[in-house]
Design a protein around this motif. Structure first.
Motif, PDB file in Angstrom:
ATOM      1  N   UNK A   1       0.933  -1.134  -0.024  1.00 48.56           N
ATOM      2  CA  UNK A   1      -0.040  -0.043  -0.041  1.00 48.56           C
ATOM      3  C   UNK A   1       0.851   1.421  -0.129  1.00 48.56           C
ATOM      4  N   UNK A   2       0.474   2.152  -0.836  1.00 50.88           N
ATOM      5  CA  UNK A   2       1.221   3.456  -0.753  1.00 50.88           C
ATOM      6  C   UNK A   2       0.387   4.704  -0.309  1.00 50.88           C
ATOM      7  N   UNK A   3      -1.002   4.542  -0.558  1.00 48.93           N
ATOM      8  CA  UNK A   3      -1.731   5.903  -0.074  1.00 48.93           C
ATOM      9  C   UNK A   3      -3.323   5.382  -0.318  1.00 48.93           C
ATOM     10  N   UNK A   4      -4.160   6.143   0.433  1.00 46.38           N
ATOM     11  CA  UNK A   4      -5.653   5.906   0.023  1.00 46.38           C
ATOM     12  C   UNK A   4      -6.181   7.358   0.132  1.00 46.38           C
ATOM     13  N   UNK A   5      -7.069   7.496  -0.367  1.00 46.68           N
ATOM     14  CA  UNK A   5      -8.050   8.832  -0.688  1.00 46.68           C
ATOM     15  C   UNK A   5      -9.578   8.344  -0.196  1.00 46.68           C
ATOM     16  N   UNK A   6     -10.302   9.276   0.067  1.00 46.74           N
ATOM     17  CA  UNK A   6     -11.776   9.277   0.515  1.00 46.74           C
ATOM     18  C   UNK A   6     -11.797   9.548   1.929  1.00 46.74           C
ATOM     19  N   UNK A   7     -13.303   9.967   2.212  1.00 49.21           N
ATOM     20  CA  UNK A   7     -13.332  10.346   3.631  1.00 49.21           C
ATOM     21  C   UNK A   7     -13.787   9.077   4.438  1.00 49.21           C
ATOM     22  N   UNK A   8     -14.121   7.954   3.813  1.00 51.91           N
ATOM     23  CA  UNK A   8     -14.249   6.770   4.417  1.00 51.91           C
ATOM     24  C   UNK A   8     -13.478   5.515   4.303  1.00 51.91           C
ATOM     25  N   UNK A   9     -13.040   4.892   5.455  1.00 51.13           N
ATOM     26  CA  UNK A   9     -11.879   3.746   5.148  1.00 51.13           C
ATOM     27  C   UNK A   9     -12.491   2.626   5.144  1.00 51.13           C
ATOM     28  N   UNK A  10     -13.155   2.256   3.799  1.00 48.17           N
ATOM     29  CA  UNK A  10     -13.990   0.985   3.503  1.00 48.17           C
ATOM     30  C   UNK A  10     -13.449   0.421   2.387  1.00 48.17           C
ATOM     31  N   UNK A  11     -13.166  -0.864   2.361  1.00 46.80           N
ATOM     32  CA  UNK A  11     -12.905  -1.461   0.886  1.00 46.80           C
ATOM     33  C   UNK A  11     -13.711  -2.830   1.093  1.00 46.80           C
ATOM     34  N   UNK A  12     -14.664  -2.975   0.187  1.00 46.81           N
ATOM     35  CA  UNK A  12     -15.499  -4.032  -0.050  1.00 46.81           C
ATOM     36  C   UNK A  12     -14.787  -5.377  -0.684  1.00 46.81           C
ATOM     37  N   UNK A  13     -14.996  -6.379  -0.257  1.00 44.63           N
ATOM     38  CA  UNK A  13     -14.517  -7.488  -0.715  1.00 44.63           C
ATOM     39  C   UNK A  13     -15.608  -8.730  -0.784  1.00 44.63           C
ATOM     40  N   UNK A  14     -15.366  -9.450  -2.047  1.00 49.02           N
ATOM     41  CA  UNK A  14     -16.286 -10.386  -2.252  1.00 49.02           C
ATOM     42  C   UNK A  14     -16.295 -11.446  -1.045  1.00 49.02           C
ATOM     43  N   UNK A  15     -17.570 -12.199  -0.938  1.00 46.19           N
ATOM     44  CA  UNK A  15     -17.433 -13.156   0.151  1.00 46.19           C
ATOM     45  C   UNK A  15     -16.742 -14.363  -0.047  1.00 46.19           C
ATOM     46  N   UNK A  16     -16.284 -14.696  -1.214  1.00 41.94           N
ATOM     47  CA  UNK A  16     -15.432 -15.877  -1.763  1.00 41.94           C
ATOM     48  C   UNK A  16     -14.028 -15.294  -1.191  1.00 41.94           C
ATOM     49  N   UNK A  17     -13.640 -14.357  -1.107  1.00 36.68           N
ATOM     50  CA  UNK A  17     -12.245 -13.858  -0.628  1.00 36.68           C
ATOM     51  C   UNK A  17     -12.234 -13.972   0.857  1.00 36.68           C
ATOM     52  N   UNK A  18     -13.287 -13.883   1.416  1.00 39.25           N
ATOM     53  CA  UNK A  18     -13.080 -13.794   3.100  1.00 39.25           C
ATOM     54  C   UNK A  18     -13.197 -15.154   3.599  1.00 39.25           C
ATOM     55  N   UNK A  19     -12.296 -15.695   4.159  1.00 38.38           N
ATOM     56  CA  UNK A  19     -12.206 -17.165   4.875  1.00 38.38           C
ATOM     57  C   UNK A  19     -13.221 -17.699   5.496  1.00 38.38           C
ATOM     58  N   UNK A  20     -13.540 -18.808   5.677  1.00 43.18           N
ATOM     59  CA  UNK A  20     -14.775 -19.367   6.563  1.00 43.18           C
ATOM     60  C   UNK A  20     -14.622 -19.115   7.951  1.00 43.18           C
ATOM     61  N   UNK A  21     -13.218 -19.004   8.547  1.00 38.67           N
ATOM     62  CA  UNK A  21     -13.269 -18.895   9.733  1.00 38.67           C
ATOM     63  C   UNK A  21     -13.805 -17.423  10.082  1.00 38.67           C
ATOM     64  N   UNK A  22     -13.189 -16.540   9.444  1.00 39.10           N
ATOM     65  CA  UNK A  22     -13.700 -15.108   9.658  1.00 39.10           C
ATOM     66  C   UNK A  22     -15.139 -14.902   9.609  1.00 39.10           C
TER      67      UNK A  22
ATOM     68  N   UNK B   1     -12.053  -2.970  -8.735  1.00 37.69           N
ATOM     69  CA  UNK B   1     -13.060  -2.089  -7.882  1.00 37.69           C
ATOM     70  C   UNK B   1     -13.365  -3.529  -6.773  1.00 37.69           C
ATOM     71  N   UNK B   2     -13.434  -3.489  -5.726  1.00 35.16           N
ATOM     72  CA  UNK B   2     -13.847  -4.352  -4.737  1.00 35.16           C
ATOM     73  C   UNK B   2     -13.670  -5.613  -5.382  1.00 35.16           C
ATOM     74  N   UNK B   3     -12.138  -5.981  -5.783  1.00 39.58           N
ATOM     75  CA  UNK B   3     -11.785  -7.137  -6.195  1.00 39.58           C
ATOM     76  C   UNK B   3     -12.125  -7.514  -7.810  1.00 39.58           C
ATOM     77  N   UNK B   4     -12.921  -6.703  -8.379  1.00 37.22           N
ATOM     78  CA  UNK B   4     -13.355  -7.274  -9.925  1.00 37.22           C
ATOM     79  C   UNK B   4     -12.375  -6.153 -10.716  1.00 37.22           C
ATOM     80  N   UNK B   5     -11.960  -6.828 -11.778  1.00 33.16           N
ATOM     81  CA  UNK B   5     -11.016  -6.297 -12.692  1.00 33.16           C
ATOM     82  C   UNK B   5     -11.711  -5.126 -13.434  1.00 33.16           C
ATOM     83  N   UNK B   6     -11.140  -4.047 -13.333  1.00 29.54           N
ATOM     84  CA  UNK B   6     -11.528  -2.826 -14.495  1.00 29.54           C
ATOM     85  C   UNK B   6     -10.800  -2.737 -15.599  1.00 29.54           C
TER      86      UNK B   6
END
Length: 810
Positions: A238-259, A698-703
């Motif tokens: 990571x280098x930098x971030x912009x925006x008022x809100x710190x949020x990054x959406x992730x597809x459910x398939x990329x979130x482990x079952x334990x989480x 964007x949210x894990x999907x290729x643009x």
């Protein structure tokens, strides 16, 4: 004779004949009835005659036709007594004799009468029961056809009667009869049962109506769906971030079952089986709200998701009710996985973060896909309230966090999502980092973010509005090491200049950029602080290129040849082609000397007015002799020079006027474009537009990005010859450095009025351009003389920065 139902409308009392005529006309479609105020009783009423219709009787086959007879009503005085008249019925088949009966005309207070036709065997003054009943029905039918007649109330049904009796029994009578004392005022068990049944029925009806009337909002809560944009270095960090809100959406398939199950165990273990709401939880929350004046949770994950993305955080009963209705509908229309994905990406985890991905980065410095069950349980505990469970905030918080972390892991074992053996491995609390890795933009990284943002929007066809909603991951081409080296080199030169000559150095501006042969922008220096100097020095088209432009004239001559006479065939040019290198040589055209607008001959001058005599083009480039290239540009054609420079990478908007001075660098390219153009020669004459973003998601999907493609600028042979001349230039100016970097090729650039100093060169397929100039922005935008700011040889400082930036290459 059969009993025949008869119906007749009694004559209206004390009504003038004119009024009767009006009514009769009204029934026959004549003029409408006159208002009552216009009627008079002083008219002499005439005798009235009306038709009496006798309907056919179903069982009477003998008289199927309808019977009619005349009914004569004699005139009545103003205050009549009861009137009677005779009704004559024609003979019937079974009773041929004519029947007569008495008809009583009621007083004016009465509106209707009943007519009973006796049978032949009955006395004249007796009435037939069946006829009386039929007469009543006929009477009602006839009366309904007259204005002012009243319809007889319908006889209540047996069911209505039963309900009426039940209602009378349930209706409380206070004080209750047959009771004494306080029991007189207590409803009976039937009344209590009825009240509860009524309440349940009304509540159920209300809920059904509310459910049907509630729609899932089309517009999501903008703040709940807004995310930040994260920028990454070329190595993926990571280098930098912009925006008022710190949020990054992730597809459910990329979130482990334990989480996932750590969160479900903590918040809603029955998520996959419940209808979207918890009746027990809602009841408890309502009791708390109404009874104690505050609100409590009890929400399912579906309800929390609805609150996050559709509603607001207002703590009220009405909001809770709407939340429940939307949750029920959402549970029917959206899969459980999608709801869980949305919840994990919109929930607040503290430290200014929304979503499990940003929380993983903020607390553990890693992506959510790298979390284990223990770390997931700690993050899940934050959902109960990050201000109370962030273990780094206080000792009390730490104690609460450890207890809830342990409880969540135990719950995962209980619901079968974590084995006892795995649970046994997690005995030590996973301490999060004390400082959140926000990756916020800094003073200098803003220039990098600006370049990457502009390119991402353009290449990805993204509007400003779409980009501001966030959720983008921008993987840049910026090399962290090169950026550090370039920044440090400029900072060192700036610091020295301020120390040696603060007054002159105060207006100094430095721009620099490193670009690879394949077009990747590896590093830029845009200024000391983007927040105080909003424009990017590396991308500014402010000052002339000067003698750093000579390689493009050389390449144009080698590529296109020269024309000494008009319309002649082009003569090839080689590196060994000889030109006059003396100072103050007039510039010529096929027609003779070139005259400027002041009607003066234009002459070329070398740096320091030095004369070199007859000199080859390759050596002239190596020694930076201006006169030969000014004439070469005229012989080749200034249009060809311009075309070659633009093909190599310079922007047409930065090109100077098409006059002899074009060959000496009256164009004003940026540092990025100069580095990119020199890289074209290092790439064998193939040019690729400079770019700063290599991948965008964007949210894990290729643009999709419009990736620049290589285009032929000059032939490979011409590119090689230009590179060899630049290698000679580098070796003659810096023999020591050339010994350690034999592939280095570069050239200094100066201007006649000493307003800019450049150094542009390549090594190992990477090109770096450095420009130094002075502008006092408080007074004007005109460049000022450097006054020795660039060093003793006019290129010492730019070359020093260039060498410092290229040092990582060896």
């Amino acid at each position: 004779m059969p009993r025949i139902p008869w119906a007749v409308h009694a004559p209206e009392p004390a009504v003038a004949s004119g009024e009767r005529d009006d009514r009769s006309n009204s029934r026959r479609g004549g003029e409408p009835e006159q208002p009552a105020s216009r009627r008079t009783r002083k008219e002499s009423p005439a005798e009235e005659t009306t038709q009496l219709r006798v309907p056919p009787q179903a069982p009477q086959a003998e008289s199927p036709a309808e019977l009619t007879t005349q009914l004569r009503v004699p005139p009545r005085p103003e205050s009549p007594a009861e009137l009677t008249t005779q009704l004559r019925v024609p003979p019937q088949p079974e009773s041929p004799a004519e029947l007569t009966t008495q008809l009583r005309v009621p007083s004016p207070a009465e509106l209707t009468t009943r007519l009973r036709i006796p049978s032949p065997s009955e006395d004249a003054d007796e009435t037939h029961p069946g006829a009386e009943e039929s007469t009543q029905r006929a009477d009602g039918a006839t009366s309904s056809r007259h204005r002012g007649a009243r319809r007889k109330p319908a006889v209540p049904s047996a069911l209505a009667g039963r309900w009426a009796r039940v209602a009378r029994r349930l209706r409380p009578a206070y004080p209750r009869p047959g009771r004494t004392g306080w029991r007189r005022w207590v409803p009976s068990w039937r009344q209590w049962l009825g009240a509860w049944g009524l309440a349940i029925g009304l509540s159920g009806t209300f809920l059904v109506i509310a459910y049907a009337a509630t729609d899932i909002p089309q517009n999501l809560n903008t703040y709940a769906t807004q995310q930040d944009n994260v920028y990454f270095w070329s190595d993926g960090t990571p280098m930098a971030r912009t925006g008022w809100v710190r949020r990054q959406a992730m597809p459910l398939k990329d979130i482990p079952q334990d989480v996932r199950w750590a969160v479900l165990a903590a918040e809603n273990e029955s998520f996959y089986s419940d209808p979207g709401i918890s009746f027990k939880g809602i009841s408890r929350a309502l009791v708390r709200t109404v009874g104690e004046g505050n609100t409590e949770g009890g929400s399912t994950i579906t309800q929390q998701y609805v609150k996050n993305v559709y509603l607001n955080q207002n703590r009220s009963v009405s909001r809770k009710f709407i939340e429940a209705m939307i949750s029920l509908k959402l549970d029917q229309k959206m899969s459980k996985d999608k709801i869980l994905e949305g919840y994990l990406n919109t929930s607040w985890f503290g430290r200014g973060t929304y979503g499990i991905q940003r929380a993983a980065q903020a607390y553990y410095g890693k992506d959510v896909g790298q979390l284990d069950a223990s770390e997931a349980a700690m993050l899940a505990s934050l959902l109960k309230g990050a201000g109370l469970y962030d273990p780094t905030l206080s000792q009390a918080n730490h104690k609460r966090a450890v207890e809830r972390w342990s409880w969540i892991l135990d719950r995962m074992v209980k619901i079968g999502k974590l084995s006892p053996a795995e649970r046994a491995k997690y005995r030590k609390f996973p301490e999060p980092t004390t400082q959140s890795q926000t990756f916020d933009t800094g003073k200098r990284s803003d220039y990098l973010v600006e370049l990457a943002t502009q390119y991402a929007k353009k290449a990805g066809h993204i509007s400003d509005q779409q980009f501001d909603l966030g959720g983008y991951q921008i993987y840049t081409t910026f090399d962290r090491k090169r950026e550090t080296a370039l920044t440090d080199a400029v900072a060192k030169a700036r610091k020295k200049a301020l120390k040696d000559d603060p007054t002159t150095a105060k207006a100094a501006h430095y721009g620099a950029s490193s670009v690879a042969a394949d077009g990747k922008i590896l590093a830029v220096y845009g200024g000391p602080d983007h927040r105080t100097q909003g424009y990017n020095e590396s991308n500014a088209t402010t000052v002339p290129a000067g003698s750093a432009f000579l390689p493009f004239v050389y390449a144009a001559g080698l590529e296109h040849g020269i024309h000494k006479t008009r319309d002649s065939t082009a003569t090839p040019v080689t590196p060994e082609t000889v030109y006059d290198g003396n100072d103050n040589v007039p510039v010529t055209t096929p027609e003779g000397p070139y005259w400027d607008r002041a009607n003066k001959k234009v002459a070329a001058h070398n740096d320091g007015n030095k004369s070199w005599g007859r000199i080859s083009l390759r050596r002239a480039l190596a020694e930076s002799v201006n006169v030969p290239f000014m004439q070469l540009g005229m012989d080749t054609g200034l249009d060809k020079v311009r075309q070659t420079a633009e093909a190599a990478g310079l922007l047409s908007s930065s090109m100077g006027p098409q006059v002899p001075a074009l060959s000496l660098g009256n164009s004003t390219p940026s540092a990025i474009r100069m580095a990119n153009a020199y890289a074209t020669f290092a790439a064998g004459g193939s040019h690729i537009e400079p770019y700063s973003v290599r991948r965008l998601t964007r949210n894990g999907s290729q643009v999709a990005l419009a990736t620049p493609r290589p285009e032929r600028a000059v032939s490979a042979e011409v590119a090689r010859e230009v590179t060899e001349a630049l290698t000679d230039a580098f070796g003659r100016a810096h023999p020591t450095a050339a010994g350690s970097a034999p592939d280095a090729a570069g050239k200094a650039g100066t201007t006649a009025d000493d307003t800019a100093a450049w150094y542009v060169g390549t090594n190992a397929s990477v090109s770096t351009a450095v420009v130094l100039y002075r502008i006092d922005l408080t007074k004007s935008l005109e460049p000022l003389p450097l006054k020795g700011l660039a060093g003793a040889s006019a290129d010492d400082v730019p070359y020093g920065i260039w060498a410092g930036a290229m040092s990582p290459l060896g």
